[in-house]
Design an enzyme around this catalytic site. Structure first.
Site, PDB file in Angstrom:
ATOM      1  N   SER A 260      28.548  52.078  48.184  1.00  0.00           N
ATOM      2  CA  SER A 260      29.612  51.487  47.681  1.00  0.00           C
ATOM      3  C   SER A 260      29.679  51.094  45.894  1.00  0.00           C
ATOM      4  O   SER A 260      28.726  51.406  46.101  1.00  0.00           O
ATOM      5  CB  SER A 260      29.852  50.206  48.318  1.00  0.00           C
ATOM      6  OG  SER A 260      29.055  49.222  48.407  1.00  0.00           O
ATOM      7  N   LYS A 261      31.110  50.159  45.825  1.00  0.00           N
ATOM      8  CA  LYS A 261      30.790  49.936  44.158  1.00  0.00           C
ATOM      9  C   LYS A 261      29.949  49.286  43.816  1.00  0.00           C
ATOM     10  O   LYS A 261      29.272  49.138  42.822  1.00  0.00           O
ATOM     11  CB  LYS A 261      32.126  48.645  44.105  1.00  0.00           C
ATOM     12  CG  LYS A 261      33.696  49.278  44.479  1.00  0.00           C
ATOM     13  CD  LYS A 261      33.688  49.786  42.335  1.00  0.00           C
ATOM     14  CE  LYS A 261      34.873  51.056  41.953  1.00  0.00           C
ATOM     15  NZ  LYS A 261      34.415  51.977  41.183  1.00  0.00           N
TER      16      LYS A 261
END
Ligand code: GLU
Length: 498
Positions: A260-261
Site C-alpha cells: 500500500s501507499k
C-alpha cells in the site's frame, strides 16, 4: 454447468477507473496479456466504470496511458474497438437491462423493497444476538408477485435480487491457482443484481460482460475469490457458459503487509517517473507470483509471451522487493544500448542542465555519455546528479566535503597537482582524448612521487565537482579543453587563492 473449454482463449483486464493503475492491477494485466499471447488468444480491455461516484474519465485515460507505456497492447477495448464492444460498462447499460428482463421473465430475480434502515436494523439485531450476519434474510422473496408489481407501479423504491436456488448443490470450481473450491449454497445470500437507481452491481455487470465478450478465462486478484461462486450462480441463471478462473495472490510489502501507499510508490506512473523501464517493470511484476523455471530472473517480453503458463502461477503471496527491481532495471539499462538509452534519458538529461536543442543537434555527443554511466545507473532519476557537471560550461561547482577531504587534505599537495595537470591539459600537442591525456597525467605519479589517487582525485573534484563522478578522463574528453582549464583555474583561485 456449461463451460468454455473448447473455445479459443479470450481473457480480459477489467480495471475500475477509480484511481491510477496500481502495481497489483498491472501484474493482473500482464498475466492476462502474456497468457493470451502464449496461446494465440485475445486480450481484451474493459473499463468497469459503473460506480459514478468514484470513476472518472481522467483515471481511464491514466490507466490506458500506463498500459500503453508498459507495452501491454490489447486486441479489443477502448481506442481499439472490437466485435464485442462497447468496452466501457457505462455504455453497456442496455445489455444489463436486457439480462434483467430475462431473469424477471424466468422468475430468477425478485424485487426487494427493504430500505437501508431495515437492512441496517437486521444487521444490528444479528450482531446483538451474537450471531454473524448471514446476509439478507429474504424477507421480500415471498412477496406475492401481484403485490410486488403493485408496489413497483406505485413507485416504491426497490432493488432486484437473485433468487438463489435453495436446493442447489454446493458451488464447485477448479481454480487454476487455488485448486478445487467448494462453497455450500447456504452461505449465498440473495445478492442484489440491480440497484434502486437501475444500475447493475459489480457481480451482475461482470458476468453479463464476460459472457457477452466470450471470455474463456478470468484471471484476477484473489480479493475476488469470494465473488466467484456468486458469479457462477448468475452465469447459471442466465444460461451462460462458466469461464475458467485463476485468482492471483496478494502482493505484499517487505514487512509482510499488503502493498500500500505506506510502502512508497504503488502506481505504475510513479515507477515510470522514478526512471524505471517498462521492460524491467514487466519482467519484475511477471515474477511476482509466476516463474519460468524457478531460477531465471531476466526474462524478455518475447520469452514471457512464448512461455507464460497459468499452471506456473503460485498461490504464495508475493513480496515486492524494490531492491530487486532496481537491480533488474540496471541490467536492462546496461543491455539497452546508447540509442534507446538516449530516447528514454532525454528528460533527465534536460533536468541535468542540457538544452533540448543541443540533444537534437548533436545526439551522438549525448550517446557518448551512455558508456560512462550505464555501469552505475539503476534508475534514470539518478542521472541528473551524476551528469550535471557535463553541462556546467566553464564553471565548476565544488562540493564542500570534497574540498575538505581531497583538495585541502594535509600533505596532498593538491594545488601543485592541479597546476601540473593544467599544464598537461593545456598542451595542444596531446590529442584531446581519454587515453593520451590519462597516460600523460599518470606520469605525475612518478615525477611528483604521489600515489595515483592523490593525482586523480583533485582533478576529478576540480572538473566534476565531487569525488564520485563517472570515469574521469572519459568525461574530460567529452568536455571542451577551454572549459576544463577554466574549471581548474577556478578551483585554484577559490580554494588556494592561486
Ligand atoms: N473491476 C474489478 C476491479 O478493478 C475487476 C474485477 C474482475 O476482474 O472481475 O477489481
Amino acid at each position: 454447468m456449461i463451460t468454455t473449454d473448447q473455445q479459443p482463449v479470450r481473457v480480459r483486464f477489467a480495471p475500475s477507473p477509480t484511481g491510477r493503475l496500481h502495481i497489483g492491477g498491472a501484474r493482473t494485466a500482464i498475466y492476462n496479456w502474456a497468457y493470451a499471447r502464449s496461446c494465440g488468444g485475445s486480450f481484451i480491455l474493459r473499463i468497469e466504470d459503473t460506480d459514478p461516484t468514484r470513476s472518472t474519465d481522467e483515471n481511464t485515460q491514466i490507466i490506458l496511458r500506463a498500459l500503453r507505456w508498459l507495452g501491454l497492447d490489447w486486441d479489443e477495448g477502448p481506442e481499439v474497438g472490437g466485435a464485442y464492444g462497447p468496452y466501457c460498462q457505462t455504455e453497456r447499460l442496455d445489455t444489463y437491462a436486457e439480462a434483467l428482463e430475462q431473469l424477471k421473465a424466468q422468475g430468477s430475480v425478485y424485487p426487494c423493497f427493504c430500505t437501508k434502515e431495515d437492512l441496517d436494523k437486521k444487521r444490528q439485531d444479528a450482531e446483538k444476538s451474537g450471531k454473524a450476519y448471514a446476509g439478507y434474510d429474504r424477507t421480500c422473496r415471498s412477496i406475492d408477485p401481484a403485490e410486488a408489481q403493485r408496489r413497483i407501479d406505485a413507485g416504491e423504491p426497490h432493488v432486484w435480487r437473485l433468487r438463489v436456488p435453495l436446493d442447489h448443490k454446493p458451488i464447485e470450481f477448479d481454480d487454476a491457482v487455488y485448486g478445487h473450491m467448494k462453497f455450500p449454497i447456504d452461505v449465498m445470500d440473495d445478492m442484489i443484481l440491480v440497484r434502486s437507481d437501475g444500475s447493475p452491481t459489480y457481480n451482475f455487470a461482470v458476468v453479463c460482460d464476460d459472457a457477452h465478450m466470450k471470455i474463456t478465462d478470468v484471471i484476477r486478484g484473489d480479493d475476488h475469490l469470494s465473488n466467484t461462486p456468486r458469479q457462477i450462480l448468475i452465469y447459471e441463471a442466465l444460461g451462460f457458459p462458466v469461464p475458467r478462473f485463476a485468482h492471483l495472490s496478494m502482493i505484499l510489502g517487505p514487512d509482510g503487509h499488503k502493498l500500500s501507499k505506506r510502502h512508497g510508490a504503488t502506481s505504475v506512473e510513479e515507477y515510470r517517473d522514478r526512471g524505471y523501464l517498462p521492460d524491467a517493470l514487466v519482467n519484475f511484476l511477471a515474477l511476482l507470483g509466476w516463474s519460468l523455471d524457478g531460477e531465471t530472473t531476466l526474462i524478455s517480453r518475447e520469452k514471457l509471451c512464448s512461455s507464460f503458463s497459468v499452471d506456473r502461477i503460485t498461490k504464495k503471496d508475493a513480496v515486492f522487493d524494490e531492491t530487486k527491481l532496481e537491480w533488474m532495471n540496471g541490467c536492462y539499462i546496461r543491455e539497452m544500448g546508447a540509442d534507446a538509452w538516449l530516447n528514454v534519458a532525454r528528460p533527465w538529461i534536460v533536468a541535468a542542465g542540457a538544452q533540448e536543442s543541443a540533444i537534437d543537434q548533436n545526439p551522438d555527443w549525448f550517446k557518448r555519455i551512455y558508456p560512462l554511466v550505464a555501469e552505475r545507473l539503476n534508475r534514470f532519476d539518478e542521472l541528473p546528479d551524476k551528469i550535471s557537471y557535463l553541462f556546467w560550461g566553464a564553471t565548476t561547482h565544488l562540493d564542500e566535503k570534497s574540498i575538505r577531504k581531497v583538495l585541502k587534505k594535509d600533505g596532498a599537495r593538491a594545488d601543485e597537482v592541479l597546476k601540473e595537470t593544467r599544464a598537461i591539459l593545456a598542451d595542444t600537442s596531446i590529442p584531446w582524448q581519454c587515453d593520451p591525456l590519462q597516460s600523460r597525467v599518470k606520469e605525475l605519479v612518478d615525477s611528483m612521487g604521489l600515489k595515483a589517487k592523490f593525482i586523480f582525485q583533485p582533478i576529478r573534484v576540480a572538473v566534476c565537482g565531487n569525488m564520485v563522478s563517472p570515469p574521469l578522463f572519459e568525461s574530460v574528453e567529452l568536455l571542451p579543453r577551454k572549459d576544463v582549464l577554466a574549471r581548474i583555474d577556478q578551483t585554484l583561485a577559490e580554494v588556494f587563492d592561486a
